[in-house]
Design a protein around this motif. Structure first.
Motif, mmCIF file in Angstrom:
data_model
loop_
_atom_site.group_PDB
_atom_site.id
_atom_site.type_symbol
_atom_site.label_atom_id
_atom_site.label_comp_id
_atom_site.label_asym_id
_atom_site.label_seq_id
_atom_site.Cartn_x
_atom_site.Cartn_y
_atom_site.Cartn_z
ATOM 1 N N LEU A 47 54.917 62.405 55.808
ATOM 2 C CA LEU A 47 55.548 61.990 54.345
ATOM 3 C C LEU A 47 55.469 63.748 54.394
ATOM 4 C CD1 LEU A 47 56.001 62.553 51.128
ATOM 5 C CD2 LEU A 47 53.557 62.305 50.548
ATOM 6 N N ALA A 70 59.268 65.329 47.781
ATOM 7 C CA ALA A 70 59.451 64.233 47.932
ATOM 8 C C ALA A 70 59.982 64.506 49.320
ATOM 9 C CB ALA A 70 58.112 63.394 47.675
ATOM 10 N N TYR A 72 60.301 61.366 52.506
ATOM 11 C CA TYR A 72 59.741 60.485 52.927
ATOM 12 C C TYR A 72 59.930 58.925 53.746
ATOM 13 C CZ TYR A 72 58.964 58.313 48.595
ATOM 14 O OH TYR A 72 60.014 57.369 46.977
ATOM 15 N N VAL A 78 56.508 56.587 47.111
ATOM 16 C CA VAL A 78 55.511 57.957 46.887
ATOM 17 C C VAL A 78 54.966 57.917 44.771
ATOM 18 C CG1 VAL A 78 55.606 60.375 46.298
ATOM 19 C CG2 VAL A 78 56.173 59.055 48.148
ATOM 20 N N HIS A 107 65.131 58.686 56.047
ATOM 21 C CA HIS A 107 64.161 59.045 55.826
ATOM 22 C C HIS A 107 65.322 59.795 53.707
ATOM 23 C CE1 HIS A 107 62.307 60.212 58.553
ATOM 24 N NE2 HIS A 107 61.262 60.724 57.832
ATOM 25 N N TYR A 133 50.551 57.968 48.655
ATOM 26 C CA TYR A 133 52.087 57.393 49.468
ATOM 27 C C TYR A 133 51.126 56.267 49.697
ATOM 28 C CZ TYR A 133 54.678 57.689 53.692
ATOM 29 O OH TYR A 133 55.889 56.648 53.980
ATOM 30 N N HIS A 135 53.062 52.804 53.024
ATOM 31 C CA HIS A 135 53.645 52.798 53.720
ATOM 32 C C HIS A 135 52.728 51.247 54.643
ATOM 33 C CE1 HIS A 135 51.000 55.408 56.867
ATOM 34 N NE2 HIS A 135 50.924 55.645 56.146
#
Length: 329
Positions: A47, A70, A72, A78, A107, A133, A135
């Motif tokens: 991130l 951001a 990511y 996010v 991304h 964040y 994931h």
């Protein structure tokens, strides 16, 4: 506007060395004494989070833009931090957008732009909430880069907060004498009275007394005569005949005995008139029999013959004339 300050959270393990190198080069090339360099923050993960805000100071109530960005992986989520804190940081507007980045590398890039203001002097931290964040089923909590704004007064240094002395008292001008108002007022009232009197005199009319109301029995007898000329007896239309004959009698009872006979049931009418000293027992019996017969025709679909219809008409007319005669005595 001063040079933009940018504060980053960089989270790419493969680029740690490059980030540290950039930080060292930045420190070696620092500007004049007292100028703050742009710190770089990073941690493990994938991130990249940045905060962009103008530097310098703002006046109380001025608008100030802050942008969170951001970058990511597309399979992550996010949650941008919320800002706003009473009078220190007041959010005026918020805009969110997803920007094109590098979809081939998996991304994406998101940006949230806040327009803020402040109504309290001093240095204020813009964001105190963390960046979340998510994931691969894991939620990471990262502190947002510390970004501050300095709020100053819009008054110059020569302005004082001391209360000024009272100004000397000024005398009001003299009042207008009361007679100056009385004379024009009296003249205006006299003019209006004369105008109204003249208009009423020109438009005067002789009062004509209103004619006396038509007696209920006269209205009822005229209605019976009109019913007789409709030919319902000759056509053997008993339903419409009894309906109209019943309404003529009910209207007569309304005017003669001050009843609401047009809206009451037969039982209510008979009960009310049974206490009336103006009707004899025979008249009460005639009224009850006729109204019961009319209800049978209207609601039970009875079919009286021609002679019964003629008898009902004659009985109604006789009842009206007899009760009318008693009312005139």
């Amino acid at each position: 506007m001063n040079t933009n300050r940018r504060k980053w959270i960089k989270v790419d393990e493969a680029s740690c060395f490059a980030v540290l190198l950039i930080a060292v080069l930045g420190l070696s090339s620092c500007g004049p004494a007292g100028q703050q360099e742009e710190p770089v923050f990073w941690n493990a993960g994938k991130l990249t989070f940045s905060v962009s805000a103008p530097g310098g100071t703002i006046n109380v109530g001025d608008h100030y833009d802050v942008t969170f960005t951001a970058i990511y992986p597309t399979n992550g989520v996010v949650t941008f931090p919320e800002i706003g804190r009473e009078k220190d940081i007041v959010v005026v507007n918020r805009e969110w957008q997803e920007l094109p980045f590098d979809p081939d590398a998996g991304h994406k890039k998101e940006e949230v732009k806040y327009t803020i203001t402040s109504f309290r002097l001093g240095d204020h931290v813009i964001c105190e909430n963390p960046v979340l964040y998510q994931h691969d089923g894991i939620t990471e909590t990262n502190a947002a880069p510390e970004t501050t704004v300095k709020v100053v007064s819009s008054l110059d240094e020569t302005t004082t907060s001391e209360i000024a002395d009272l100004q000397p008292v000024h005398k009001l001008p003299g009042r207008i004498p009361i007679w100056v108002w009385i004379i024009p007022g009296a003249a205006l009232i006299a003019f209006l009275v004369g105008l109204i009197a003249s208009t009423l005199w020109k438009n005067r009319k002789t009062l004509i007394p209103a004619p006396p109301p038509i007696p209920p029995h006269v209205i009822a007898l005229k209605a019976l005569a009109a019913l007789q000329h409709k030919g319902l007896l000759e056509k053997d239309e008993c339903g419409p005949f009894y309906t109209e004959l019943s309404m003529i009698l009910r209207t007569y009872l309304d005017g003669r005995f001050r009843l609401n006979a047009t809206d009451e049931t037969t039982e209510e009418i008979v009960e009310a008139l049974s206490r009336s000293p103006e009707l004899s027992m025979d008249q009460q019996s005639i009224l009850r029999d006729f109204m019961t017969q009319a209800d049978m025709v209207k609601f039970a679909k009875g079919r009286p013959d021609r002679s019964s219809m003629e008898s009902a008409f004659a009985t109604t007319k006789q009842f009206i004339e007899e009760t009318k005669a008693e009312a005139q005595n």
